[in-house]
Write a protein that holds these residues in place. Structure first.
Motif, PDB file in Angstrom:
ATOM      1  N   GLU A 172       0.832  -1.203   0.000  1.00 31.87           N
ATOM      2  CA  GLU A 172       0.000   0.000   0.000  1.00 31.87           C
ATOM      3  C   GLU A 172       0.864   1.249   0.000  1.00 31.87           C
ATOM      4  OE1 GLU A 172      -2.937  -0.131  -0.683  1.00 31.87           O
ATOM      5  OE2 GLU A 172      -3.374  -2.234  -0.288  1.00 31.87           O
ATOM      6  N   PRO A 173       0.509   2.241  -0.814  1.00 34.88           N
ATOM      7  CA  PRO A 173       1.271   3.495  -0.812  1.00 34.88           C
ATOM      8  C   PRO A 173       1.089   4.244   0.504  1.00 34.88           C
ATOM      9  CG  PRO A 173      -0.708   3.708  -2.160  1.00 34.88           C
ATOM     10  CD  PRO A 173      -0.623   2.264  -1.748  1.00 34.88           C
ATOM     11  N   THR A 174       2.140   4.950   0.895  1.00 31.61           N
ATOM     12  CA  THR A 174       2.094   5.715   2.145  1.00 31.61           C
ATOM     13  C   THR A 174       1.984   7.213   1.896  1.00 31.61           C
ATOM     14  OG1 THR A 174       4.505   5.809   2.227  1.00 31.61           O
ATOM     15  CG2 THR A 174       3.448   3.956   3.349  1.00 31.61           C
ATOM     16  N   ALA A 175       2.145   7.626   0.640  1.00 36.77           N
ATOM     17  CA  ALA A 175       2.013   9.052   0.313  1.00 36.77           C
ATOM     18  C   ALA A 175       1.877   9.204  -1.191  1.00 36.77           C
ATOM     19  CB  ALA A 175       3.232   9.840   0.796  1.00 36.77           C
ATOM     20  N   VAL A 176       1.244  10.302  -1.590  1.00 32.85           N
ATOM     21  CA  VAL A 176       1.126  10.617  -3.016  1.00 32.85           C
ATOM     22  C   VAL A 176       1.329  12.115  -3.203  1.00 32.85           C
ATOM     23  CG1 VAL A 176      -1.397  10.912  -2.924  1.00 32.85           C
ATOM     24  CG2 VAL A 176      -0.301  10.389  -5.111  1.00 32.85           C
ATOM     25  N   VAL A 177       1.960  12.467  -4.320  1.00 37.84           N
ATOM     26  CA  VAL A 177       2.094  13.871  -4.697  1.00 37.84           C
ATOM     27  C   VAL A 177       1.839  13.955  -6.193  1.00 37.84           C
ATOM     28  CG1 VAL A 177       4.604  13.671  -4.969  1.00 37.84           C
ATOM     29  CG2 VAL A 177       3.575  15.924  -4.617  1.00 37.84           C
ATOM     30  N   ASP A 298      -8.792   6.214  -2.660  1.00 37.14           N
ATOM     31  CA  ASP A 298      -8.223   7.156  -1.686  1.00 37.14           C
ATOM     32  C   ASP A 298      -6.982   7.841  -2.268  1.00 37.14           C
ATOM     33  OD1 ASP A 298      -8.192   8.287   0.959  1.00 37.14           O
ATOM     34  OD2 ASP A 298      -6.573   6.901   1.498  1.00 37.14           O
ATOM     35  N   ALA A 299      -6.100   7.057  -2.880  1.00 39.59           N
ATOM     36  CA  ALA A 299      -4.885   7.629  -3.482  1.00 39.59           C
ATOM     37  C   ALA A 299      -5.246   8.528  -4.660  1.00 39.59           C
ATOM     38  CB  ALA A 299      -3.947   6.508  -3.930  1.00 39.59           C
ATOM     39  N   THR A 300      -6.258   8.133  -5.417  1.00 35.39           N
ATOM     40  CA  THR A 300      -6.701   8.918  -6.570  1.00 35.39           C
ATOM     41  C   THR A 300      -7.199  10.292  -6.138  1.00 35.39           C
ATOM     42  OG1 THR A 300      -7.333   6.872  -7.695  1.00 35.39           O
ATOM     43  CG2 THR A 300      -8.308   8.927  -8.518  1.00 35.39           C
ATOM     44  N   LEU A 301      -8.051  10.303  -5.126  1.00 38.28           N
ATOM     45  CA  LEU A 301      -8.610  11.576  -4.660  1.00 38.28           C
ATOM     46  C   LEU A 301      -7.543  12.416  -3.962  1.00 38.28           C
ATOM     47  CD1 LEU A 301     -12.026  10.191  -3.364  1.00 38.28           C
ATOM     48  CD2 LEU A 301     -11.578  11.363  -5.537  1.00 38.28           C
ATOM     49  N   ALA A 302      -6.634  11.749  -3.261  1.00 35.27           N
ATOM     50  CA  ALA A 302      -5.550  12.480  -2.586  1.00 35.27           C
ATOM     51  C   ALA A 302      -4.637  13.157  -3.604  1.00 35.27           C
ATOM     52  CB  ALA A 302      -4.749  11.530  -1.697  1.00 35.27           C
ATOM     53  N   ALA A 303      -4.508  12.566  -4.791  1.00 32.25           N
ATOM     54  CA  ALA A 303      -3.674  13.187  -5.828  1.00 32.25           C
ATOM     55  C   ALA A 303      -4.224  14.567  -6.198  1.00 32.25           C
ATOM     56  CB  ALA A 303      -3.608  12.289  -7.061  1.00 32.25           C
ATOM     57  N   TYR A 304      -5.538  14.684  -6.261  1.00 27.27           N
ATOM     58  CA  TYR A 304      -6.126  16.001  -6.561  1.00 27.27           C
ATOM     59  C   TYR A 304      -5.879  16.991  -5.425  1.00 27.27           C
ATOM     60  CZ  TYR A 304      -8.450  14.181 -10.711  1.00 27.27           C
ATOM     61  OH  TYR A 304      -8.698  13.640 -11.944  1.00 27.27           O
ATOM     62  N   ARG A 305      -6.023  16.527  -4.194  1.00 28.45           N
ATOM     63  CA  ARG A 305      -5.748  17.437  -3.075  1.00 28.45           C
ATOM     64  C   ARG A 305      -4.295  17.894  -3.107  1.00 28.45           C
ATOM     65  NH1 ARG A 305      -8.660  13.502  -0.342  1.00 28.45           N
ATOM     66  NH2 ARG A 305      -6.846  12.755   0.812  1.00 28.45           N
ATOM     67  N   SER A 306      -3.401  16.952  -3.429  1.00 28.41           N
ATOM     68  CA  SER A 306      -1.981  17.285  -3.514  1.00 28.41           C
ATOM     69  C   SER A 306      -1.732  18.370  -4.555  1.00 28.41           C
ATOM     70  CB  SER A 306      -1.177  16.028  -3.870  1.00 28.41           C
ATOM     71  OG  SER A 306       0.121  16.367  -4.296  1.00 28.41           O
ATOM     72  N   ALA A 307      -2.320  18.185  -5.728  1.00 26.40           N
ATOM     73  CA  ALA A 307      -2.087  19.145  -6.814  1.00 26.40           C
ATOM     74  C   ALA A 307      -2.677  20.507  -6.477  1.00 26.40           C
ATOM     75  CB  ALA A 307      -2.682  18.614  -8.114  1.00 26.40           C
ATOM     76  N   GLU A 308      -3.842  20.489  -5.837  1.00 24.84           N
ATOM     77  CA  GLU A 308      -4.501  21.761  -5.529  1.00 24.84           C
ATOM     78  C   GLU A 308      -3.779  22.519  -4.425  1.00 24.84           C
ATOM     79  OE1 GLU A 308      -8.503  20.349  -4.852  1.00 24.84           O
ATOM     80  OE2 GLU A 308      -8.634  19.765  -6.967  1.00 24.84           O
ATOM     81  N   ALA A 309      -3.342  21.793  -3.402  1.00 23.02           N
ATOM     82  CA  ALA A 309      -2.751  22.454  -2.238  1.00 23.02           C
ATOM     83  C   ALA A 309      -1.226  22.538  -2.326  1.00 23.02           C
ATOM     84  CB  ALA A 309      -3.164  21.722  -0.963  1.00 23.02           C
ATOM     85  N   GLY A 310      -0.624  21.832  -3.276  1.00 18.49           N
ATOM     86  CA  GLY A 310       0.838  21.815  -3.333  1.00 18.49           C
ATOM     87  C   GLY A 310       1.447  21.088  -2.153  1.00 18.49           C
ATOM     88  N   THR A 311       0.890  19.916  -1.846  1.00 13.02           N
ATOM     89  CA  THR A 311       1.319  19.153  -0.671  1.00 13.02           C
ATOM     90  C   THR A 311       1.633  17.713  -1.061  1.00 13.02           C
ATOM     91  OG1 THR A 311      -1.016  18.684  -0.286  1.00 13.02           O
ATOM     92  CG2 THR A 311      -0.031  20.464   1.013  1.00 13.02           C
ATOM     93  N   GLU A 313       0.482  14.237   0.138  1.00 11.20           N
ATOM     94  CA  GLU A 313      -0.662  13.759   0.921  1.00 11.20           C
ATOM     95  C   GLU A 313      -0.362  12.379   1.503  1.00 11.20           C
ATOM     96  OE1 GLU A 313      -3.831  15.184   1.542  1.00 11.20           O
ATOM     97  OE2 GLU A 313      -2.781  17.002   0.892  1.00 11.20           O
ATOM     98  N   PRO A 314      -0.566  12.218   2.813  1.00 11.34           N
ATOM     99  CA  PRO A 314      -0.333  10.902   3.420  1.00 11.34           C
ATOM    100  C   PRO A 314      -1.416   9.916   2.995  1.00 11.34           C
ATOM    101  CG  PRO A 314      -1.349  12.362   5.016  1.00 11.34           C
ATOM    102  CD  PRO A 314      -1.076  13.199   3.787  1.00 11.34           C
ATOM    103  N   LEU A 315      -1.028   8.655   2.909  1.00 10.59           N
ATOM    104  CA  LEU A 315      -1.971   7.578   2.600  1.00 10.59           C
ATOM    105  C   LEU A 315      -1.821   6.470   3.636  1.00 10.59           C
ATOM    106  CD1 LEU A 315      -1.523   7.306  -1.271  1.00 10.59           C
ATOM    107  CD2 LEU A 315      -3.396   8.417  -0.042  1.00 10.59           C
ATOM    108  N   PRO A 316      -2.913   5.844   4.073  1.00 12.41           N
ATOM    109  CA  PRO A 316      -4.269   6.249   3.741  1.00 12.41           C
ATOM    110  C   PRO A 316      -4.548   7.660   4.240  1.00 12.41           C
ATOM    111  CG  PRO A 316      -4.284   4.690   5.566  1.00 12.41           C
ATOM    112  CD  PRO A 316      -2.883   4.741   5.053  1.00 12.41           C
TER     113      PRO A 316
END
Lengths: 328, 328
Positions: A172-177, A298-311, A313-316
């Motif tokens: 399982e991934p632990t972070a996504v950017v 979860d990773a898919t949606l976190a990718a959008y948050r990452s791109a929008e916020a410039g962060t 994102e931890p996973l889960p």
């Protein structure tokens, strides 16, 4: 057996092709009339939760197209609806059933390239931009709704790449950017995307572009994939060819894996459905039941948050971690 | 003209090869005796600041190997030492002087592929891991000090890729994120690295691995590079071949750029030095003076902070932004 669709014309054509007698425009009516054992949901994503509930209330086993929902909350609600009704739910995720990824997984699990430490998956083509061969951009001619999707490449397509990365690495991934960009003026969502996922003992770079000129004409058979390990390299070419290169003290050895490429796209759907049917029949787990597939979403949606916020994102995500009872 | 080196044996050999009469082991003594117009600093990075100060105090123009320093504070101190002494300082950054990158820059600036929105640079080889051809890993045999460098791939090599990305895109990155990994047990620093840089109207994916088995034997002539634009694609292959593929309404057109690949590695050093000499002679700006090169170093060091903290790091860093008087 029957088909329910908002569009009776396409539904009737599909029904005739497969000799299905009953066609409905209202899924409630369809479920009431058919009392199905199984419901295969391929409605637009915003209808998935309602249709999962409908099928669950009718006691039917459910195969639901990815993404299970457009938000984690709705996806969890869908999973809970199935659980509460005592019916089984599998997310239709066909890419991992493509024959080259199955062959790759078998090779990786056999330790053919040692311990994997890196995965890369990439597909670049002219899908949202015009070329001389496709004055109307190829993807937009084929799927006109792409024009209006506010979330295009990651939610629609890279969700598969995320799922395949999880599948192949068996972790399982632990972070996504993510870095996303809209290039074509003919779409509102992103048509260029680069993601990095951190895994416990590897990292993955997942990329996709439908705005790239100068590559081979679409469609492509597969993403280009490479997995690098402590004993060698596994790669899948754009045509699905799958190769392993191993290095030992005695030298380099290249081997082409035996993968049947004929009609592989359609066969990946058939294999997904066959897995669903076999697991129902045998009472064995789905590969892509809710507990598994929520990780991909979860990773898919976190990718959008990452791109929008410039962060990064931890996973889960905290939201999914709370549900799973995992400390973050 | 003279050479100063801690190692009189190699210094003497070098001096004989180039018919240089004077060899010193103490740079202070060398500068005092030679009263040079120009000092070319290629000492270990931790000595750069001291040697820049020595040369600046002697009123010599300075060409200093990258990285200018291992920390931004030391690099700024070096730049200030040169400025305060009224001497000119250029950082020796040879990759951007490789002939294929010069040809690529000319093509990009001429708008040959329209507006660039994506850049990718990647090099993968077996450098820190053994193969049958190189039982002692290739990079470690060639540069034994690689074994002990706590910061290996990014500070030593990807700094070039960052510089080339800035050079080709003609813009400054606004953020960097990195995932680093040590694969080989024979090194202490990272030998696998993936970076993403955000630019105002593009993003870049920069990767490097010395832990990859199954690729062509090192050395490689060049990173593989691609720049994608609204009018086409520019790519540099591993052998330095440089191609442009453009797409217009009338069709696709492929063109190979005219790049002299003979002895390109050595020539990139000569071209760097020639640029330094010409700019000194003509009083024109250095491409890689401190104001420019601090950006490359800043992104390089920020990549490590990103990997360590699991963050996306803004660029310029707050430290550099304060120095430049830029609001972040």
């Amino acid at each position: 057996m029957g088909i329910a669709s908002r569009n009776p014309v396409t539904a009737k054509a599909r029904a005739e092709r497969f000799a299905i007698a009953a066609v409905y425009t209202d899924p409630v009516e369809a479920v009431a009339a058919l009392r199905p054992d199984v419901v295969d949901i391929c409605s637009p994503v915003e209808r998935h939760l309602a249709h999962v509930r409908l099928a669950a209330d009718a006691g039917a086993a459910i195969l639901c197209q990815k993404p299970l929902a457009a938000t984690l909350a709705e996806a969890i609600a869908a999973a809970e609806a199935a659980r509460d009704a005592g019916v089984r739910l599998m997310v239709h995720e066909n890419f991992r059933f493509r024959p080259w990824f199955r062959a790759a997984k078998t090779a990786l699990d056999a330790g053919r390239i040692g311990e994997p430490f890196y995965l890369r998956s990439d597909l670049r083509l002219a899908g949202t931009v015009p070329t001389a061969r496709h004055p109307e951009p190829w993807s937009l001619a084929r799927q006109p709704f792409f024009r209006q999707m506010p979330r295009l490449l990651v939610l629609e397509s890279m969700i598969h790449q995320i799922d395949v990365a999880r599948f192949l690495l068996g972790a399982e991934p632990t972070a996504v950017v993510a870095m996303l960009r809209r290039v074509s003026p003919d779409v509102v969502g992103e048509d260029l995307a680069s993601l990095m996922l951190r895994f416990p003992s590897a990292h993955a770079v997942l990329e996709r572009s439908y705005a790239t000129l100068g590559e081979a004409d679409p469609p492509a058979v597969s993403e280009e994939l490479r997995v690098e390990g402590t004993g060698g390299l596994l790669r899948v070419l754009r045509d699905g060819t799958t190769e392993i290169v191993t290095e030992t003290a005695s030298g380099r050895r290249e081997e082409r894996l035996d993968v049947d490429l004929d009609d592989a796209y359609a066969r990946s759907y058939a294999a997904t459905i066959a897995h669903f049917a076999a697991a129902l029949r045998d009472g064995t787990p789905f590969e892509t039941g809710p507990a598994d597939n929520l990780r991909t979403l979860d990773a898919t949606l976190a990718a959008y948050r990452s791109a929008e916020a410039g962060t990064v994102e931890p996973l889960p995500s905290p939201e999914l971690a709370a549900l799973l009872g995992i400390a973050t």
